[in-house]
Scaffold this motif. Structure first.
Motif, PDB file in Angstrom:
ATOM      1  N   GLU A 164      27.064-102.835  -4.301  1.00 44.18           N
ATOM      2  CA  GLU A 164      28.423-103.301  -4.544  1.00 44.18           C
ATOM      3  C   GLU A 164      29.279-102.165  -5.100  1.00 44.18           C
ATOM      4  O   GLU A 164      30.402-101.936  -4.672  1.00 44.18           O
ATOM      5  N   LYS A 165      28.690-101.429  -6.046  1.00 39.95           N
ATOM      6  CA  LYS A 165      29.447-100.373  -6.700  1.00 39.95           C
ATOM      7  C   LYS A 165      29.745 -99.203  -5.748  1.00 39.95           C
ATOM      8  O   LYS A 165      30.807 -98.587  -5.811  1.00 39.95           O
ATOM      9  N   LEU A 166      28.789 -98.920  -4.876  1.00 37.46           N
ATOM     10  CA  LEU A 166      28.946 -97.765  -3.988  1.00 37.46           C
ATOM     11  C   LEU A 166      29.796 -98.075  -2.763  1.00 37.46           C
ATOM     12  O   LEU A 166      30.160 -97.183  -2.008  1.00 37.46           O
ATOM     13  N   ASN A 167      30.075 -99.365  -2.555  1.00 36.72           N
ATOM     14  CA  ASN A 167      30.779 -99.772  -1.343  1.00 36.72           C
ATOM     15  C   ASN A 167      32.276 -99.501  -1.488  1.00 36.72           C
ATOM     16  O   ASN A 167      33.003-100.289  -2.053  1.00 36.72           O
ATOM     17  N   ALA A 172      29.912 -97.235   3.407  1.00 38.87           N
ATOM     18  CA  ALA A 172      29.255 -98.523   3.201  1.00 38.87           C
ATOM     19  C   ALA A 172      28.264 -98.373   2.064  1.00 38.87           C
ATOM     20  O   ALA A 172      27.516 -97.386   2.010  1.00 38.87           O
ATOM     21  N   GLY A 173      28.243 -99.328   1.170  1.00 39.81           N
ATOM     22  CA  GLY A 173      27.349 -99.241   0.022  1.00 39.81           C
ATOM     23  C   GLY A 173      25.893 -99.287   0.413  1.00 39.81           C
ATOM     24  O   GLY A 173      25.033 -98.691  -0.225  1.00 39.81           O
ATOM     25  N   GLY A 245      27.534 -89.258   6.629  1.00 41.78           N
ATOM     26  CA  GLY A 245      27.961 -89.472   5.251  1.00 41.78           C
ATOM     27  C   GLY A 245      28.706 -90.771   5.027  1.00 41.78           C
ATOM     28  O   GLY A 245      29.472 -90.891   4.076  1.00 41.78           O
ATOM     29  N   ARG A 246      28.489 -91.752   5.894  1.00 43.54           N
ATOM     30  CA  ARG A 246      29.253 -92.993   5.767  1.00 43.54           C
ATOM     31  C   ARG A 246      28.431 -94.156   5.239  1.00 43.54           C
ATOM     32  O   ARG A 246      28.858 -95.301   5.259  1.00 43.54           O
TER      33      ARG A 246
END
Lengths: 418, 270
Positions: A164-167, A172-173, A245-246
């Motif tokens: 959730e935090k990385l999204n 994309a998280g 890197g996505r």
């Protein structure tokens, strides 16, 4: 017209005579897969030919072509294949049921982990020599996790929170396969860690509460934090996204690690790529540790002695050690215990393998002959779950319905309750 | 003024449609000149230093020249056999209204190809024809023959029967009429049938997959050499695809005029 026909037939006959060269006495036909280990064998075969005096006609094919070809040849009972590479989990049950493998009496299996041998054993006899294993891991972006101040997730709660935090907009998280049947193997460890299973003693059981929780959790994290269009993505799609890197975190098979750290294939830089043990679930931590490739002798082979000589050579410790140097994760135990060999293997692979060798579950899919059909059926639940972020009220009912259908498949092939 | 507006609209639509159709092709062409890293880069790179390493892989490391020869031999012979058998058949169907025969030939095309594979495999392997051109050519005739028969029978129907009648009055036999009058008049139709049949054989995957082996491997099968377990060499796939498409593309460009007129000639008979 008649002369034309005659001419045509003569030409056809002439071509056939010149083409169907008679086999020499010491000659075998080997079918390999397009696989790094297949490439190693291909390169080494001239050496083997010199040592043994056996001529090897080798052909390598992409895996689904390999299965189609072997199935056609064996089913028509007119195969000339002597040795072939095979996928124990995908092809094994069907091939063994049809007695297309020659049972390997006299082969020394003591150097292979017990769970890899158990999966290739039919009627008490091993049919396939395990070659390559793979296991589920978590790939992650070290730089992104550090920037967000997150530790590497070790359980499902932490995984969801981190995803959730990385999204964020461009990244994309989290990602994992979403394309129905292709997702089944990567979903398996989630279901295992919730305490569920696909099959238990030949009966489909993925409608249990534990398994349904697994479906829901997978749908939630993939649906909420996955890349757009994830329900049509398998590894072919997620790998390039991660390489571009996505994607911040990705659970899939260990086999992809080599490509992620190879600068010719991934421009991110190996220092940014992390590999970690698959996170623990509420019940346990038992991700799949599967034998993805093996090699076997065809029961229809007329040159089983020569085939056996080749098999012994192709599965030798020396070749396994050589393959390990190319980051091919071999099944043999001894190569993982040899410090000289392990020194050449990526430490991330060594550590995660040590974990699954102790705790892993030996299959990553419903292990049955009709595995393709079963994967399609389970895949439908995966897609429903991802589309609704795991919220769909139908998941339980769908699981019950698909369990009944998979049980019918099992009954049709006489594997139910076995 | 209005005229100019229409023109802009017209050419705008042409460019748009062309872009939609050409986009995948251009993408393939560009990707074939990129490294693996550039291919997966996001956002997509339009400025990059082109590399020919993918083409080197196709023609240097892989034996695509041989696959090329294989595909050409198989397609040429399959089309040749189909013309040899199909032209007289089509003529007979057109002149004597053998609709049922035409339907049977079409039926072979309508049946899923996979249902032929098992019997063929048994027959060819018992005859020792595996890994020979014969097996592949014969199987590809199943694809090419119906094309030839169907295009040519409707083409022959457009040729006025009066031509034949007057030749008969002059004492010409059926064979003479077919060889000396009908065939020379059928150039566009034959070119259409040949081109289409050649392309269908060139692109065939299913039959070649099972009936070919290392020596007789054809191009569509060889593309899969770049698909490895859990690893796809996109650059190699793209370069191989460009190489495979090129001959079919050139062939179509040269004969396009005839293909279009040949197709419509058969379709609309006056």
């Amino acid at each position: 017209m008649r002369t034309i026909l005659k001419f045509g037939l003569t030409v056809a006959l002439g071509l056939s005579l010149s083409g169907g060269a008679l086999a020499q006495t010491k000659e075998i036909r080997v079918l390999l897969a397009n696989h790094p280990y297949g490439d190693i064998l291909k390169a080494e075969i001239p050496q083997f030919e010199k040592q043994s005096g056996i001529k090897v006609n080798v052909e390598s094919l992409q895996e689904s072509q390999l299965t189609t070809k072997l199935t056609t040849e064996f089913a028509t009972n007119s195969s000339s294949v002597d040795v072939f590479m095979t996928r124990p989990l995908q092809d094994g049950k069907l091939f063994a049921k049809n007695k297309w493998y020659e049972p390997l009496a006299g082969y020394d299996f003591s150097d292979y982990p017990a769970n890899t041998v158990s999966i290739v054993t039919y009627d008490g006899k091993p049919n396939i020599v395990p070659l390559v294993t793979e296991w589920q891991v978590l790939f992650y972006r070290k730089d992104l996790l550090a920037a967000a101040g997150i530790k590497v997730p070790t359980n499902f709660d932490e995984l969801a929170a981190a995803a959730e935090k990385l999204n964020t907009g461009g990244v994309a998280g989290f990602a994992s396969r979403g394309k129905g049947a292709a997702a089944v193997t990567q979903l398996s460890s989630y279901i295992y860690n919730f305490g569920g299973q696909y099959l238990d003693k030949g009966v489909a059981v993925f409608d249990s509460k534990e398994a349904v929780d697994g479906f829901r959790y997978y749908g939630k994290i993939v649906g909420s934090y996955g890349p757009r269009g994830v329900t049509s993505m398998s590894w072919e799609n997620i790998l390039p996204l991660f390489q571009a890197g996505r994607v911040a975190m990705w659970t899939d098979a260990s086999v992809f690690y080599g490509q992620l750290t190879d600068p010719a294939k991934t421009s991110l830089g190996a220092d940014k790529i992390g590999i970690a043990n698959f996170p623990a679930g509420p019940k346990t931590n038992s991700p799949f540790y599967a034998t993805s490739w093996g090699i076997a002798i065809a029961s229809q082979s007329k040159k089983k002695d020569l085939a056996k000589t080749f098999l012994e050579w192709a599965t030798s410790k020396e070749l396994a050690a050589k393959a390990m140097g190319a980051n091919i994760t071999m099944a043999r135990t001894s190569v993982w215990e040899d410090p000289a060999v392990v020194a050449k293997v990526d430490p991330g692979l060594v550590e995660t393998r040590a974990f699954v060798a102790k705790n892993g579950y030996p299959t990553d899919r419903p292990f049955m002959s009709a595995v393709g059909e079963a994967r399609d059926l389970i895949g439908e639940i995966v897609i429903e779950s991802i589309n609704t972020k795991g919220e769909s009220p139908q998941i339980g009912d769908m699981a019950k319905d698909r369990v009944a259908k998979v049980n019918t498949l099992l009954r049709n092939t006489g594997e139910y309750g076995q | 003024m209005l005229k100019v507006g229409y023109k802009i609209l017209f050419y705008g639509a042409v460019v748009l449609l062309a872009a939609i159709v050409l986009m995948p092709f251009l993408w393939m062409l560009i990707s074939s000149l990129k490294t693996q890293v550039d291919i997966v880069a996001w956002p997509p790179k339009f400025v990059f230093s082109p590399t020919f390493q993918n083409y080197y892989k196709v023609f240097g490391e892989q034996d695509f020249i041989r696959y090329f020869i294989n595909s050409t031999v198989v397609a040429a012979f399959a089309v040749g056999v189909s013309l040899l058998l199909g032209l007289p058949a089509a003529y007979s169907i057109a002149r004597f209204s053998q609709r049922r025969l035409a339907l049977v030939i079409l039926l072979a095309r309508l049946m899923p190809g996979i249902s032929f594979l098992m019997p063929w495999y048994i027959i060819f392997s018992r005859l020792g024809l595996m890994d020979t051109y014969v097996a592949l050519v014969l199987s590809h005739v199943l694809i090419t023959l119906p094309i030839v028969v169907w295009i040519m029978s409707s083409y022959f129907e457009t040729i006025p029967i009066e031509l034949e009648e007057s030749a008969m009055v002059d004492g010409a036999s059926r064979n003479y009429i077919f060889l000396r009058i009908i065939l020379p008049l059928s150039g566009p139709g034959i070119i259409t049938a040949t081109t289409l049949a050649f392309i269908f054989s060139w692109n065939n995957f299913l039959f070649s997959q099972v009936l070919s082996m290392e020596r007789t491997r054809t191009l569509p099968i060889a593309v899969f050499n770049f698909l490895s377990y859990a690893d796809i060499d996109w650059g190699g796939v793209m370069a191989a695809s460009v190489a495979i498409m090129a001959p079919a593309l050139v062939l179509t460009m040269i004969f396009q005029r005839y293909v279009v007129s040949g197709l419509t000639m058969g379709a609309v008979k006056g």
